[in-house]
Design an enzyme around this catalytic site. Structure first.
Site, PDB file in Angstrom:
ATOM      1  N   LYS A 172      65.716  28.106  38.183  1.00  0.00           N
ATOM      2  CA  LYS A 172      65.241  29.351  38.790  1.00  0.00           C
ATOM      3  C   LYS A 172      64.457  29.024  40.057  1.00  0.00           C
ATOM      4  O   LYS A 172      63.321  28.547  39.988  1.00  0.00           O
ATOM      5  CB  LYS A 172      64.336  30.128  37.838  1.00  0.00           C
ATOM      6  N   GLU A 247      54.356  19.783  37.217  1.00  0.00           N
ATOM      7  CA  GLU A 247      53.741  19.335  38.467  1.00  0.00           C
ATOM      8  C   GLU A 247      52.998  20.533  39.025  1.00  0.00           C
ATOM      9  O   GLU A 247      53.615  21.494  39.482  1.00  0.00           O
ATOM     10  CB  GLU A 247      54.814  18.817  39.424  1.00  0.00           C
ATOM     11  N   CYS A 281      51.157  20.922  47.292  1.00  0.00           N
ATOM     12  CA  CYS A 281      50.243  20.569  46.206  1.00  0.00           C
ATOM     13  C   CYS A 281      49.548  19.237  46.467  1.00  0.00           C
ATOM     14  O   CYS A 281      48.451  19.000  45.954  1.00  0.00           O
ATOM     15  CB  CYS A 281      51.007  20.520  44.888  1.00  0.00           C
ATOM     16  N   GLU A 381      42.110  25.274  44.674  1.00  0.00           N
ATOM     17  CA  GLU A 381      43.235  25.056  45.580  1.00  0.00           C
ATOM     18  C   GLU A 381      43.464  26.293  46.447  1.00  0.00           C
ATOM     19  O   GLU A 381      43.732  27.377  45.935  1.00  0.00           O
ATOM     20  CB  GLU A 381      44.499  24.748  44.778  1.00  0.00           C
TER      21      GLU A 381
END
Length: 487
Positions: A172, A247, A281, A381
């Protein structure tokens, strides 16, 4: 440009006939509408993958490898089309898509194409009279969820080792950036990868993604995205105790020691945070600079940050494009407000650029904020062109700041002291460390993190281990004291 689901070797509409608009972040214009996958479409894709899995797993591994090598060649042949699709859909500057995204994608398929017939089992030494061999078998049907920040490259990172290992796939892509993954499906069909081996189901996370995570016939799920969503995937995976590879988020420390080459560290640190608009990331989003050089470093760093050329991602001169969506632009600007509220000093950027030609897009200027290590923007983040700067006095303090967050993905350090470099690399709590460099990746090197950055690894032999499982087979050759009942 493909706009439909790819199930069992065919491009098809979703069963609900629903669609999702895909927009260009440069001006928020509509690129196209794609078919939306829902739970019933995921079920059809899993059925196709399950049917195809046995024959794909039993195919001569060298033949699987040849198909992946043919796919890598097809990606190189279609490079310009993929570059344009990726830059239009994501906002990546075309210069980066041409130099990094597309070459890295074909390189990954080529690497694992070569790996397919070379991943070996082993013969452990056991009791006399017994032969024990351990083979590696595919997991089965794997579900893969790809994020919106590097959709083309991450598609190869997910697909290539899984296919080399004999698995079949339901993948996806993000509903925001599905177009390059669908183009890869088209190329897979072209080079002869059998029907059902790969199925592409773009859709929303709460419908298509959730169904993949909970589906009883999906034996593994590999996810790249936020830590919050990763937690939900772990919970959903309990339905059949499927294998999970995550991840997740990052808050990369990037330490500049007093003995570093200042200009090299300035250039590398800017790349660490501003490449792909900071939407990575592994971005070096926390600059930790020795107090004796912080002023000189910042003078040069701010000058570089202000010089970065924002513009149309399809323009070869553009160095930084828009963020990938309006919602994400708003998120980054929200963190600027939070930084100011907590006493942070915005040294550069922190706003939408004033240029008329950028007004319709999702742009944020390269942003540099002096912040305390406990500030929200130094802990959470941001995932944008947003870097915090903190000074340190000695190595112990630098290491404490670097390890003072819940994430542990990428990290970097700049020094001319070899002993320090190895010592700090050893003690940083991260899955990856770059020394006098940043954001270097290769298909042969494992990629992943620790802590709330997830677990499991992409790429290299570690990825092949992630997508296979060991089977131990015992053979009684001539065991002198076999533990049998005797009659």
């Amino acid at each position: 440009m493909q706009t439909k689901l790819f199930i069992n070797g065919e491009f098809v509409d979703g069963r609900a006939r629903a669609t999702i608009p895909v927009t260009n972040p440069y001006d928020n214009s509509l690129i196209c509408e794609i078919a939306e996958a829902r739970a019933e479409d995921v079920d059809a894709a899993v059925d196709a993958a399950k049917t195809a899995q046995k024959s794909w797993a039993r195919m001569d591994p060298s033949q699987r490898g040849r198909l992946l090598l043919k796919l890598a060649d097809a990606i190189d042949e279609e490079a310009e089309a993929l570059i344009r699709i990726e830059s239009t859909d994501t906002g990546h500057p075309v210069r980066d898509a041409r130099r990094l995204d597309v070459p890295r994608t074909s390189a990954c398929f080529r690497y694992f194409g070569g790996m397919a017939d070379k991943f070996e089992g082993f013969l452990p030494p056991v009791y006399p009279g017994y032969l024990n061999y351990v083979s590696r078998e595919p997991v089965g049907v794997v579900g893969q969820i790809v994020p919106w920040n590097f959709p083309l490259m991450f598609t190869s990172w997910k697909m290539a080792p899984a296919l080399a290992g004999g698995n079949t796939i339901v993948i996806k892509p993000s509903e925001l950036t599905p177009l390059s993954t669908l183009k890869i499906a088209e190329l897979m069909k072209r080079v002869g990868i059998p029907d059902g081996v790969v199925n592409v189901v773009p859709g929303y996370g709460h419908t298509a993604g959730a169904r993949i995570a909970e589906h009883p016939d999906v034996k593994k799920i590999a996810f790249t995205g936020s830590t919050a969503t990763g937690r939900r995937i772990v919970q959903a995976s309990a339905s059949n105790l499927k294998k999970v590879q995550l991840e997740l988020g990052g808050k990369g420390p990037n330490i500049v020691f007093a003995d570093a080459d200042i200009q090299a560290s300035v250039n590398g640190s800017a790349w660490a945070i501003f490449h792909n608009q900071g939407q990575a990331c592994i971005a070096g989003s926390r600059l930790i600079v020795h107090e004796s050089i912080v002023d000189e470093f910042l003078d040069r760093f701010l000058k570089l940050a202000r010089s970065i050329r924002l513009g149309d991602p399809l323009d070869d001169d553009t160095e930084m494009g828009p963020l990938t969506s309006k919602q994400h632009q708003e998120r980054v600007l929200h963190f600027v407000k939070v930084a100011k509220q907590e006493g942070g000093e915005v040294l550069a950027g922190g706003r939408i650029p004033g240029r008329e030609d950028l007004a319709k897009g999702c742009f944020v200027e390269p942003t540099v904020v002096r912040a305390k290590v406990t500030d929200t923007v130094a802990q959470e983040e941001v995932f944008g062109p947003f870097v915090t700067v903190t000074a340190f006095a000695d190595d112990d303090e630098a290491l404490a700041i670097a390890n003072g967050v819940k994430y542990g993905l990428g990290s970097g350090l700049w020094t001319s002291n070899l002993s320090r470099a190895h010592r700090i690399a050893r003690d940083i709590n991260a899955g990856m460390v770059w020394i006098n460099s940043y954001k270097v990746v290769h298909p042969g090197s494992p990629f992943g993190g620790v802590g709330e950055s997830g677990y499991g690894r992409e790429m290299g032999f570690e990825a092949m281990r992630e997508y296979t499982q060991p089977k131990s087979v015992w053979v009684n050759v001539d065991a002198p004291s076999a533990p049998f009942y005797q009659r």
